[in-house]
Design an enzyme around this catalytic site. Structure first.
Site, PDB file in Angstrom:
ATOM      1  N   LYS A 155      -3.506  -3.049  16.226  1.00 42.28           N
ATOM      2  CA  LYS A 155      -2.796  -2.080  17.070  1.00 42.28           C
ATOM      3  C   LYS A 155      -3.680  -1.627  18.218  1.00 42.28           C
ATOM      4  O   LYS A 155      -4.879  -1.443  18.042  1.00 42.28           O
ATOM      5  CB  LYS A 155      -2.435  -0.868  16.207  1.00 42.28           C
ATOM      6  CG  LYS A 155      -1.143  -0.230  16.588  1.00 42.28           C
ATOM      7  CD  LYS A 155      -0.783   0.946  15.728  1.00 42.28           C
ATOM      8  CE  LYS A 155      -0.749   0.651  14.259  1.00 42.28           C
ATOM      9  NZ  LYS A 155      -1.982   0.723  13.561  1.00 42.28           N
ATOM     10  N   GLU A 177       0.820  -1.222   0.000  1.00 40.92           N
ATOM     11  CA  GLU A 177       0.000   0.000   0.000  1.00 40.92           C
ATOM     12  C   GLU A 177       0.853   1.271   0.000  1.00 40.92           C
ATOM     13  O   GLU A 177       2.064   1.226   0.266  1.00 40.92           O
ATOM     14  CB  GLU A 177      -0.949   0.009   1.208  1.00 40.92           C
ATOM     15  CG  GLU A 177      -0.236  -0.015   2.556  1.00 40.92           C
ATOM     16  CD  GLU A 177      -1.022   0.640   3.682  1.00 40.92           C
ATOM     17  OE1 GLU A 177      -1.514   1.765   3.506  1.00 40.92           O
ATOM     18  OE2 GLU A 177      -1.120   0.020   4.758  1.00 40.92           O
ATOM     19  N   LYS A 213      -5.201  10.860   1.357  1.00 39.51           N
ATOM     20  CA  LYS A 213      -5.370   9.504   1.885  1.00 39.51           C
ATOM     21  C   LYS A 213      -6.682   8.953   1.314  1.00 39.51           C
ATOM     22  O   LYS A 213      -7.745   9.530   1.556  1.00 39.51           O
ATOM     23  CB  LYS A 213      -5.408   9.558   3.422  1.00 39.51           C
ATOM     24  CG  LYS A 213      -5.656   8.221   4.088  1.00 39.51           C
ATOM     25  CD  LYS A 213      -5.658   8.361   5.610  1.00 39.51           C
ATOM     26  CE  LYS A 213      -6.339   7.185   6.269  1.00 39.51           C
ATOM     27  NZ  LYS A 213      -6.496   7.356   7.725  1.00 39.51           N
ATOM     28  N   ASP A 218     -16.551   5.326  14.707  1.00 40.84           N
ATOM     29  CA  ASP A 218     -15.322   5.373  13.911  1.00 40.84           C
ATOM     30  C   ASP A 218     -14.832   3.939  13.692  1.00 40.84           C
ATOM     31  O   ASP A 218     -14.132   3.367  14.525  1.00 40.84           O
ATOM     32  CB  ASP A 218     -14.259   6.229  14.600  1.00 40.84           C
ATOM     33  CG  ASP A 218     -13.050   6.452  13.699  1.00 40.84           C
ATOM     34  OD1 ASP A 218     -12.938   5.751  12.663  1.00 40.84           O
ATOM     35  OD2 ASP A 218     -12.220   7.321  14.029  1.00 40.84           O
ATOM     36  N   SER A 236     -13.049   1.693  10.667  1.00 37.80           N
ATOM     37  CA  SER A 236     -12.363   1.832   9.380  1.00 37.80           C
ATOM     38  C   SER A 236     -13.076   1.084   8.270  1.00 37.80           C
ATOM     39  O   SER A 236     -13.565  -0.040   8.465  1.00 37.80           O
ATOM     40  CB  SER A 236     -10.939   1.306   9.509  1.00 37.80           C
ATOM     41  OG  SER A 236     -10.309   1.319   8.243  1.00 37.80           O
ATOM     42  N   ALA A 237     -13.068   1.708   7.090  1.00 35.13           N
ATOM     43  CA  ALA A 237     -13.604   1.046   5.887  1.00 35.13           C
ATOM     44  C   ALA A 237     -12.776  -0.194   5.534  1.00 35.13           C
ATOM     45  O   ALA A 237     -13.237  -1.040   4.763  1.00 35.13           O
ATOM     46  CB  ALA A 237     -13.616   2.022   4.719  1.00 35.13           C
ATOM     47  N   ASP A 238     -11.591  -0.314   6.117  1.00 40.60           N
ATOM     48  CA  ASP A 238     -10.781  -1.527   5.880  1.00 40.60           C
ATOM     49  C   ASP A 238     -11.551  -2.785   6.271  1.00 40.60           C
ATOM     50  O   ASP A 238     -11.427  -3.824   5.629  1.00 40.60           O
ATOM     51  CB  ASP A 238      -9.481  -1.499   6.711  1.00 40.60           C
ATOM     52  CG  ASP A 238      -8.482  -0.467   6.240  1.00 40.60           C
ATOM     53  OD1 ASP A 238      -8.704   0.144   5.179  1.00 40.60           O
ATOM     54  OD2 ASP A 238      -7.464  -0.272   6.949  1.00 40.60           O
ATOM     55  N   VAL A 255      -5.433   0.411   3.126  1.00 40.88           N
ATOM     56  CA  VAL A 255      -5.607  -1.044   2.975  1.00 40.88           C
ATOM     57  C   VAL A 255      -6.835  -1.325   2.092  1.00 40.88           C
ATOM     58  O   VAL A 255      -6.767  -2.114   1.147  1.00 40.88           O
ATOM     59  CB  VAL A 255      -5.730  -1.723   4.354  1.00 40.88           C
ATOM     60  CG1 VAL A 255      -6.219  -3.166   4.226  1.00 40.88           C
ATOM     61  CG2 VAL A 255      -4.390  -1.671   5.087  1.00 40.88           C
TER      62      VAL A 255
END
Ligand code: PSU
Ligand code: MN
Length: 314
Positions: free
Chosen positions: A165, A30, A92, A144, A146-148, A112
């Site tokens: 993480k 990425e 981003k 919140d 992530s779209a990941d 990602v």
């Protein structure tokens, strides 16, 4: 409606195109990690070293980004330099952003999620990175997420990372992945690693002890027509791991500071990564780099086995 053909948007480097035609092992990488994940010049050094590690382990690297609205599969050395120097000035880009960058002929560093989408369009099934996005702490209120995670649930690219993480809510991220049908496997351990630290206290769904085992599961998944990713978590090598208590305290402080500053949305992850690096005197950055290289090695080895499995038809 026109027949589905993404090729008109893709620029695939000749070496990668050739490898795709021959079914040779390829590993996607990425670009948000370059622009937003690390400071210049170590971001550029790391991106190039990561490509070299992929080659040293028998696969061809394909670093992915959007340049001038073109979906790039494989970047030149000069293009990596440029992304690294521009850093936070590059957009981003996640799933939602791709159409607008294409329409506006703009540059975007791919997260990602966006990297998975473009890798999938090209037909690349392995992808190595450092960390993925997840459910942020307090995500049950802020939403919140992530779209990941949604991407992992639907796009056919396996992702090798160093676990979840602890800037994220690890438990909720794993629950989300379960709902999305994403197997979370760990390499040579039964625990999901926590990125800077080797241990999170959470069990993974499956332990795999060889690249071949992971490749066979991936091959079976796509042969069966079960869409989505397999998340392969690979613990940071022991000598580079950070003390979980120390790093968690640093993360807590960085989150408190972020809340005071009112930072939200897509700025969250880059802000936390850079604050943690500052507060650890660069130690977290060193660990981050080592774990990315370690993941590139494992992804390349799985890509080699996956390519063999596809040729054997099993
Ligand atoms: N975690 C890292 N380094 C990174 C990222 C995550 O340790 O560079 C980047 C990846 O590109 C990931 C993105 O896809 O952050 C997630 O951002 P968000 O939480 O805004 O979806
Ligand atoms: Mn987010």
């Amino acid at each position: 409606m026109r027949a589905k053909s993404y090729n008109q948007y893709l620029d695939i480097l000749p070496e990668i195109k050739d490898a795709l035609e021959k079914g040779l092992p390829i590993v996607a990488l990425e670009s948000t990690i370059i622009s937003h994940g690390m400071p210049y010049p170590r971001n550029v050094e790391t991106a190039k070293q990561t490509e070299q590690v992929v080659r040293d382990n028998g696969a061809i690297p394909a670093t992915i980004a959007i340049l001038g609205g073109r979906l790039k599969v494989g970047l030149s050395s000069a293009e990596i330099d440029d992304l690294g120097k521009k850093g936070l000035d590059v957009i981003k880009s996640s799933r939602r952003d791709i159409p607008f960058l294409v329409a506006g002929e703009q540059d975007g560093a791919t997260t990602v999620a966006a990297t998975m989408i473009i890798a999938d369009m090209a037909g690349i099934r392995l992808f190595a990175t450092g960390g993925i996005g997840g459910v942020h702490r307090g995500g049950e209120n802020s939403m919140d997420v992530s779209a990941d995670l949604e991407e992992l649930g639907q796009t056919n690219v396996a992702v090798v990372c160093a676990g979840i993480k602890s800037i994220l809510d690890i438990g909720r991220t794993l629950e989300y992945l379960e709902t999305a049908g994403v197997p979370v496997v760990s390499y040579k351990t039964d625990e999901v690693p926590a990125f800077y630290a080797r241990s999170s206290g959470y069990k993974s769904d499956y332990q795999v002890n060889s690249p071949n085992h992971a490749a066979k599961a991936l091959h079976a998944k796509y042969d069966l027509g079960i869409n989505g990713s397999i998340l392969i978590t690979n613990p940071v090598p022991e000598i580079y791991a950070l003390d979980p208590n120390d790093i968690n305290n640093t993360i807590e402080e960085a989150i408190t500071e972020m809340e005071k500053l009112g930072i939200t949305g897509k700025q969250t992850t880059p802000f936390l990564l850079s604050r943690i690096a500052e507060r650890t005197g660069g130690e977290s950055l060193d660990t981050n780099i080592k774990l990315v290289l370690n993941n590139a090695k494992l992804a390349a080895r799985i890509a080699v086995e996956y390519s063999n499995a596809c040729k054997d038809g099993k």
